[in-house]
Design an enzyme around this catalytic site. Structure first.
Site, PDB file in Angstrom:
ATOM      1  CD  GLU A  91     -21.785   0.689 -10.555  1.00  0.00           C
ATOM      2  OE1 GLU A  91     -22.208   0.316 -11.664  1.00  0.00           O
ATOM      3  OE2 GLU A  91     -22.507   0.854  -9.585  1.00  0.00           O
TER       4      GLU A  91
ATOM      5  CD  GLU B 264     -22.302  -1.899  -4.866  1.00  0.00           C
ATOM      6  OE1 GLU B 264     -21.412  -1.050  -5.034  1.00  0.00           O
ATOM      7  OE2 GLU B 264     -23.397  -1.880  -5.471  1.00  0.00           O
TER       8      GLU B 264
ATOM      9  CG  HIS C 298     -28.180  -4.833  -9.166  1.00  0.00           C
ATOM     10  ND1 HIS C 298     -29.340  -5.360  -9.693  1.00  0.00           N
ATOM     11  CD2 HIS C 298     -27.432  -4.443 -10.228  1.00  0.00           C
ATOM     12  CE1 HIS C 298     -29.283  -5.324 -11.012  1.00  0.00           C
ATOM     13  NE2 HIS C 298     -28.136  -4.742 -11.372  1.00  0.00           N
TER      14      HIS C 298
ATOM     15  NE  ARG D   1     -25.080  -1.557 -22.567  1.00  0.00           N
ATOM     16  CZ  ARG D   1     -25.267  -2.762 -22.025  1.00  0.00           C
ATOM     17  NH1 ARG D   1     -26.142  -2.937 -21.062  1.00  0.00           N
ATOM     18  NH2 ARG D   1     -24.579  -3.799 -22.446  1.00  0.00           N
TER      19      ARG D   1
ATOM     20  NE  ARG E 198     -22.537  -1.916 -20.051  1.00  0.00           N
ATOM     21  CZ  ARG E 198     -22.796  -3.044 -19.374  1.00  0.00           C
ATOM     22  NH1 ARG E 198     -23.338  -2.986 -18.179  1.00  0.00           N
ATOM     23  NH2 ARG E 198     -22.522  -4.215 -19.899  1.00  0.00           N
TER      24      ARG E 198
ATOM     25  CG  ASN F  47     -25.913   3.904 -11.052  1.00  0.00           C
ATOM     26  OD1 ASN F  47     -26.158   4.491 -12.100  1.00  0.00           O
ATOM     27  ND2 ASN F  47     -25.192   2.813 -11.015  1.00  0.00           N
TER      28      ASN F  47
ATOM     29  CG  HIS G 214     -30.790   3.649 -15.815  1.00  0.00           C
ATOM     30  ND1 HIS G 214     -30.291   2.994 -16.913  1.00  0.00           N
ATOM     31  CD2 HIS G 214     -30.779   2.750 -14.804  1.00  0.00           C
ATOM     32  CE1 HIS G 214     -30.011   1.743 -16.586  1.00  0.00           C
ATOM     33  NE2 HIS G 214     -30.289   1.577 -15.306  1.00  0.00           N
TER      34      HIS G 214
ATOM     35  CB  THR H  53     -24.788 -19.044 -10.944  1.00  0.00           C
ATOM     36  OG1 THR H  53     -24.412 -19.050  -9.588  1.00  0.00           O
ATOM     37  CG2 THR H  53     -24.136 -20.187 -11.676  1.00  0.00           C
TER      38      THR H  53
ATOM     39  CG  HIS I  86     -21.070   0.403 -15.158  1.00  0.00           C
ATOM     40  ND1 HIS I  86     -21.793  -0.762 -15.212  1.00  0.00           N
ATOM     41  CD2 HIS I  86     -19.821   0.085 -15.601  1.00  0.00           C
ATOM     42  CE1 HIS I  86     -21.021  -1.745 -15.670  1.00  0.00           C
ATOM     43  NE2 HIS I  86     -19.829  -1.254 -15.924  1.00  0.00           N
TER      44      HIS I  86
HETATM   45  N1  PXP Z   1     -24.309  -1.329  -7.673  1.00  0.00           N
HETATM   46  C1  PXP Z   1     -23.721  -1.849  -8.784  1.00  0.00           C
HETATM   47  C2  PXP Z   1     -22.382  -2.470  -8.649  1.00  0.00           C
HETATM   48  C3  PXP Z   1     -24.365  -1.773 -10.032  1.00  0.00           C
HETATM   49  O1  PXP Z   1     -23.756  -2.291 -11.114  1.00  0.00           O
HETATM   50  C4  PXP Z   1     -25.614  -1.131 -10.115  1.00  0.00           C
HETATM   51  C5  PXP Z   1     -26.287  -1.009 -11.438  1.00  0.00           C
HETATM   52  O2  PXP Z   1     -25.545  -0.216 -12.290  1.00  0.00           O
HETATM   53  C6  PXP Z   1     -26.175  -0.595  -8.946  1.00  0.00           C
HETATM   54  C7  PXP Z   1     -25.509  -0.720  -7.741  1.00  0.00           C
HETATM   55  C8  PXP Z   1     -27.488   0.116  -8.970  1.00  0.00           C
HETATM   56  O3  PXP Z   1     -28.511  -0.778  -9.284  1.00  0.00           O
HETATM   57  P1  PXP Z   1     -29.973  -0.230  -9.541  1.00  0.00           P
HETATM   58  O4  PXP Z   1     -29.925   0.626 -10.767  1.00  0.00           O
HETATM   59  O5  PXP Z   1     -30.775  -1.481  -9.728  1.00  0.00           O
HETATM   60  O6  PXP Z   1     -30.377   0.553  -8.336  1.00  0.00           O
END
Ligand code: PXP
Length: 236
Positions: free
Chosen positions: A70, A151, A191, A49, A45, A7, A10, A101, A43
Protein backbone atom coordinates in the site's frame (compact mmCIF):
# COMPACT_ATOMS: atom_id res chain seq x y z
CA UNK A 1 -14.14 -17.70 -2.29
CA UNK A 2 -12.31 -14.49 -1.49
CA UNK A 3 -8.63 -14.72 -0.65
CA UNK A 4 -7.09 -13.20 2.50
CA UNK A 5 -4.30 -10.65 2.54
CA UNK A 6 -3.05 -10.14 6.08
CA UNK A 7 -2.01 -6.56 6.84
CA UNK A 8 0.85 -6.67 9.35
CA UNK A 9 1.35 -2.92 9.80
CA UNK A 10 0.29 -3.01 13.44
CA UNK A 11 2.90 -5.57 14.36
CA UNK A 12 5.38 -2.90 13.26
CA UNK A 13 3.40 -0.29 15.23
CA UNK A 14 4.10 -2.22 18.45
CA UNK A 15 7.78 -2.54 17.52
CA UNK A 16 8.11 1.18 16.76
CA UNK A 17 6.50 2.04 20.12
CA UNK A 18 9.70 0.74 21.77
CA UNK A 19 12.20 1.32 18.99
CA UNK A 20 13.58 -2.18 19.42
CA UNK A 21 13.64 -5.24 17.15
CA UNK A 22 10.47 -6.99 18.29
CA UNK A 23 7.85 -7.94 17.39
CA UNK A 24 9.30 -8.36 13.92
CA UNK A 25 6.68 -8.04 11.15
CA UNK A 26 8.76 -10.47 9.07
CA UNK A 27 8.13 -13.23 11.63
CA UNK A 28 4.42 -12.30 11.63
CA UNK A 29 4.34 -12.59 7.83
CA UNK A 30 5.95 -16.02 7.90
CA UNK A 31 3.48 -17.26 10.54
CA UNK A 32 0.50 -15.79 8.65
CA UNK A 33 1.64 -17.64 5.54
CA UNK A 34 2.10 -20.86 7.49
CA UNK A 35 -1.51 -20.46 8.69
CA UNK A 36 -2.63 -20.34 5.06
CA UNK A 37 -3.17 -16.68 4.15
CA UNK A 38 -2.96 -15.80 0.48
CA UNK A 39 -0.97 -12.60 0.74
CA UNK A 40 0.87 -10.14 2.95
CA UNK A 41 -0.07 -6.47 2.88
CA UNK A 42 2.01 -3.60 4.23
CA UNK A 43 1.65 0.15 4.01
CA UNK A 44 4.99 1.91 3.69
CA UNK A 45 3.89 5.36 4.77
CA UNK A 46 5.77 8.49 3.80
CA UNK A 47 6.33 9.23 7.50
CA UNK A 48 7.50 5.60 8.09
CA UNK A 49 5.40 5.46 11.23
CA UNK A 50 5.21 1.66 11.30
CA UNK A 51 6.58 -0.33 8.34
CA UNK A 52 10.19 0.57 7.43
CA UNK A 53 12.15 0.17 4.20
CA UNK A 54 14.10 -2.66 5.83
CA UNK A 55 10.79 -4.52 6.30
CA UNK A 56 9.66 -4.29 2.69
CA UNK A 57 13.10 -5.27 1.41
CA UNK A 58 13.16 -8.43 3.54
CA UNK A 59 9.49 -9.18 2.90
CA UNK A 60 10.11 -9.09 -0.84
CA UNK A 61 12.66 -11.88 -0.30
CA UNK A 62 10.70 -14.05 2.14
CA UNK A 63 7.02 -13.71 1.19
CA UNK A 64 6.06 -16.79 -0.74
CA UNK A 65 2.44 -15.88 -1.48
CA UNK A 66 1.81 -12.34 -2.72
CA UNK A 67 3.24 -9.05 -1.50
CA UNK A 68 0.79 -6.16 -1.68
CA UNK A 69 2.39 -2.76 -1.05
CA UNK A 70 0.00 0.00 0.00
CA UNK A 71 1.47 3.34 -0.98
CA UNK A 72 0.79 6.97 -1.81
CA UNK A 73 0.83 7.87 -5.50
CA UNK A 74 3.95 10.02 -5.15
CA UNK A 75 7.08 10.11 -7.30
CA UNK A 76 9.21 8.88 -4.39
CA UNK A 77 6.95 5.92 -3.65
CA UNK A 78 6.52 4.97 -7.30
CA UNK A 79 10.32 4.87 -7.70
CA UNK A 80 10.63 2.76 -4.56
CA UNK A 81 7.98 0.32 -5.83
CA UNK A 82 9.70 0.07 -9.23
CA UNK A 83 12.81 -1.02 -7.34
CA UNK A 84 11.09 -3.34 -4.88
CA UNK A 85 8.69 -4.96 -7.38
CA UNK A 86 5.82 -6.02 -5.11
CA UNK A 87 3.27 -8.29 -6.77
CA UNK A 88 0.58 -5.66 -6.25
CA UNK A 89 0.60 -1.97 -5.37
CA UNK A 90 -2.52 -0.51 -3.78
CA UNK A 91 -2.64 3.27 -4.11
CA UNK A 92 -4.05 4.88 -0.97
CA UNK A 93 -4.50 8.47 0.18
CA UNK A 94 -2.16 9.75 2.87
CA UNK A 95 -2.87 13.46 2.88
CA UNK A 96 -6.22 15.10 3.57
CA UNK A 97 -6.43 16.63 0.10
CA UNK A 98 -6.12 13.19 -1.56
CA UNK A 99 -9.13 11.87 0.40
CA UNK A 100 -12.76 11.77 -0.57
CA UNK A 101 -15.25 12.64 2.16
CA UNK A 102 -15.54 8.99 3.11
CA UNK A 103 -11.86 8.12 3.08
CA UNK A 104 -10.89 6.49 -0.21
CA UNK A 105 -8.66 7.93 -2.88
CA UNK A 106 -10.20 10.88 -4.73
CA UNK A 107 -9.59 9.57 -8.25
CA UNK A 108 -11.86 12.16 -9.84
CA UNK A 109 -9.81 15.11 -8.56
CA UNK A 110 -6.42 13.44 -9.06
CA UNK A 111 -7.16 11.55 -12.27
CA UNK A 112 -4.00 12.72 -14.04
CA UNK A 113 -1.42 12.00 -11.32
CA UNK A 114 -3.03 8.67 -10.45
CA UNK A 115 -3.11 7.60 -14.11
CA UNK A 116 0.59 8.47 -14.38
CA UNK A 117 1.42 6.40 -11.29
CA UNK A 118 -0.67 3.47 -12.62
CA UNK A 119 1.22 3.62 -15.93
CA UNK A 120 4.67 3.64 -14.31
CA UNK A 121 3.83 0.79 -11.93
CA UNK A 122 2.15 -1.30 -14.64
CA UNK A 123 5.18 -0.89 -16.91
CA UNK A 124 7.26 -2.43 -14.12
CA UNK A 125 4.92 -5.46 -14.13
CA UNK A 126 3.18 -4.53 -10.87
CA UNK A 127 -0.59 -5.05 -10.64
CA UNK A 128 -2.20 -1.83 -9.47
CA UNK A 129 -5.25 -1.47 -7.26
CA UNK A 130 -6.96 1.79 -6.26
CA UNK A 131 -8.42 2.06 -2.76
CA UNK A 132 -11.73 3.87 -3.28
CA UNK A 133 -15.11 4.42 -1.68
CA UNK A 134 -18.11 2.51 -3.00
CA UNK A 135 -19.11 5.59 -5.01
CA UNK A 136 -20.10 5.01 -8.63
CA UNK A 137 -18.39 8.12 -10.02
CA UNK A 138 -15.11 7.19 -8.32
CA UNK A 139 -15.34 3.69 -9.80
CA UNK A 140 -15.95 5.15 -13.23
CA UNK A 141 -12.89 7.40 -12.79
CA UNK A 142 -10.83 4.43 -11.55
CA UNK A 143 -11.68 2.47 -14.69
CA UNK A 144 -10.17 5.27 -16.80
CA UNK A 145 -6.76 5.10 -15.10
CA UNK A 146 -5.88 1.69 -16.53
CA UNK A 147 -5.65 0.06 -13.08
CA UNK A 148 -6.91 -3.53 -13.28
CA UNK A 149 -8.13 -3.60 -9.65
CA UNK A 150 -10.02 -1.45 -7.18
CA UNK A 151 -10.13 -2.07 -3.44
CA UNK A 152 -13.54 -1.11 -2.10
CA UNK A 153 -13.25 0.83 1.16
CA UNK A 154 -15.40 -1.06 3.68
CA UNK A 155 -14.87 1.45 6.51
CA UNK A 156 -18.36 2.97 6.36
CA UNK A 157 -19.90 -0.52 6.40
CA UNK A 158 -17.68 -1.56 9.31
CA UNK A 159 -18.55 1.59 11.24
CA UNK A 160 -22.31 1.34 10.69
CA UNK A 161 -24.18 1.40 13.99
CA UNK A 162 -27.74 0.22 13.34
CA UNK A 163 -28.96 -2.81 11.45
CA UNK A 164 -30.50 -0.55 8.79
CA UNK A 165 -27.24 1.30 8.37
CA UNK A 166 -25.32 -1.96 7.99
CA UNK A 167 -27.80 -3.12 5.34
CA UNK A 168 -27.60 0.21 3.54
CA UNK A 169 -23.78 0.16 3.48
CA UNK A 170 -23.71 -3.47 2.37
CA UNK A 171 -26.11 -2.61 -0.47
CA UNK A 172 -23.78 0.24 -1.53
CA UNK A 173 -20.82 -2.16 -1.60
CA UNK A 174 -22.80 -4.66 -3.70
CA UNK A 175 -23.91 -1.97 -6.14
CA UNK A 176 -20.34 -0.65 -6.40
CA UNK A 177 -19.00 -4.15 -7.04
CA UNK A 178 -21.59 -4.74 -9.76
CA UNK A 179 -20.65 -1.44 -11.42
CA UNK A 180 -16.94 -2.31 -11.25
CA UNK A 181 -17.64 -5.64 -12.96
CA UNK A 182 -19.46 -3.93 -15.83
CA UNK A 183 -16.40 -1.69 -16.32
CA UNK A 184 -14.07 -4.68 -16.39
CA UNK A 185 -12.43 -3.93 -13.05
CA UNK A 186 -11.37 -6.65 -10.64
CA UNK A 187 -12.37 -6.17 -7.01
CA UNK A 188 -10.62 -6.31 -3.65
CA UNK A 189 -12.07 -4.94 -0.42
CA UNK A 190 -10.92 -3.98 3.04
CA UNK A 191 -10.73 -1.67 6.05
CA UNK A 192 -12.38 -2.28 9.39
CA UNK A 193 -13.32 -5.88 8.62
CA UNK A 194 -13.43 -8.14 11.67
CA UNK A 195 -14.61 -11.55 12.87
CA UNK A 196 -18.22 -10.33 13.16
CA UNK A 197 -18.71 -8.33 9.98
CA UNK A 198 -16.54 -10.05 7.35
CA UNK A 199 -18.87 -12.78 6.06
CA UNK A 200 -21.38 -10.61 4.13
CA UNK A 201 -18.50 -8.79 2.39
CA UNK A 202 -16.72 -12.04 1.56
CA UNK A 203 -20.00 -13.18 -0.04
CA UNK A 204 -20.31 -10.26 -2.47
CA UNK A 205 -20.00 -11.74 -5.96
CA UNK A 206 -16.64 -11.17 -7.69
CA UNK A 207 -14.81 -9.83 -4.62
CA UNK A 208 -11.43 -11.53 -5.00
CA UNK A 209 -9.30 -10.42 -2.06
CA UNK A 210 -9.95 -9.07 1.43
CA UNK A 211 -7.19 -7.14 3.17
CA UNK A 212 -7.53 -7.36 6.93
CA UNK A 213 -5.13 -6.04 9.53
CA UNK A 214 -6.27 -4.54 12.81
CA UNK A 215 -8.74 -7.23 13.85
CA UNK A 216 -6.29 -10.06 13.10
CA UNK A 217 -3.38 -8.41 14.92
CA UNK A 218 -5.72 -7.58 17.84
CA UNK A 219 -6.89 -11.17 18.11
CA UNK A 220 -3.34 -12.48 17.82
CA UNK A 221 -2.34 -10.40 20.87
CA UNK A 222 -5.25 -11.75 22.91
CA UNK A 223 -5.21 -15.40 21.90
CA UNK A 224 -1.43 -15.42 22.48
CA UNK A 225 -1.56 -13.71 25.92
CA UNK A 226 -2.13 -16.80 28.09
CA UNK A 227 0.70 -18.74 26.52
CA UNK A 228 3.08 -15.76 26.72
CA UNK A 229 2.34 -15.27 30.43
CA UNK A 230 2.73 -18.99 31.20
CA UNK A 231 6.11 -19.04 29.44
CA UNK A 232 7.32 -16.07 31.51
CA UNK A 233 6.08 -17.70 34.74
CA UNK A 234 8.11 -20.79 33.99
CA UNK A 235 11.26 -18.65 33.76
CA UNK A 236 10.50 -16.77 36.98
N1 PXP B 1 -6.94 -1.94 2.94
C1 PXP B 1 -6.33 -0.72 2.91
C2 PXP B 1 -6.18 -0.05 1.60
C3 PXP B 1 -5.85 -0.14 4.09
O1 PXP B 1 -5.25 1.07 4.02
C4 PXP B 1 -5.97 -0.84 5.30
C5 PXP B 1 -5.43 -0.24 6.55
O2 PXP B 1 -4.05 -0.13 6.48
C6 PXP B 1 -6.59 -2.10 5.29
C7 PXP B 1 -7.07 -2.62 4.10
C8 PXP B 1 -6.74 -2.90 6.54
O3 PXP B 1 -7.62 -2.26 7.41
P1 PXP B 1 -7.81 -2.83 8.88
O4 PXP B 1 -6.50 -2.68 9.59
O5 PXP B 1 -8.89 -1.96 9.44
O6 PXP B 1 -8.21 -4.27 8.75
Amino acid sequence: MATLGVNIDHVATVRQARGVGEPDPIAAAVLAELAGCHGITVHLREDRRHIQERDVTILRKVVQTKLNLEMAATTEMVALAQDLLPDQATLVPEKREELTTEGGLDVITHQESITKAVESLSQAGIKVSLFIDPVLDQIEAASKTGAPFIELHTGEYAGAKSEEEVERELARLKKAAAKAVTLGLRINAGHGLNYRNVTPVASIPRVEELNIGHSIVSRAVLVGMERAVREMLVLI
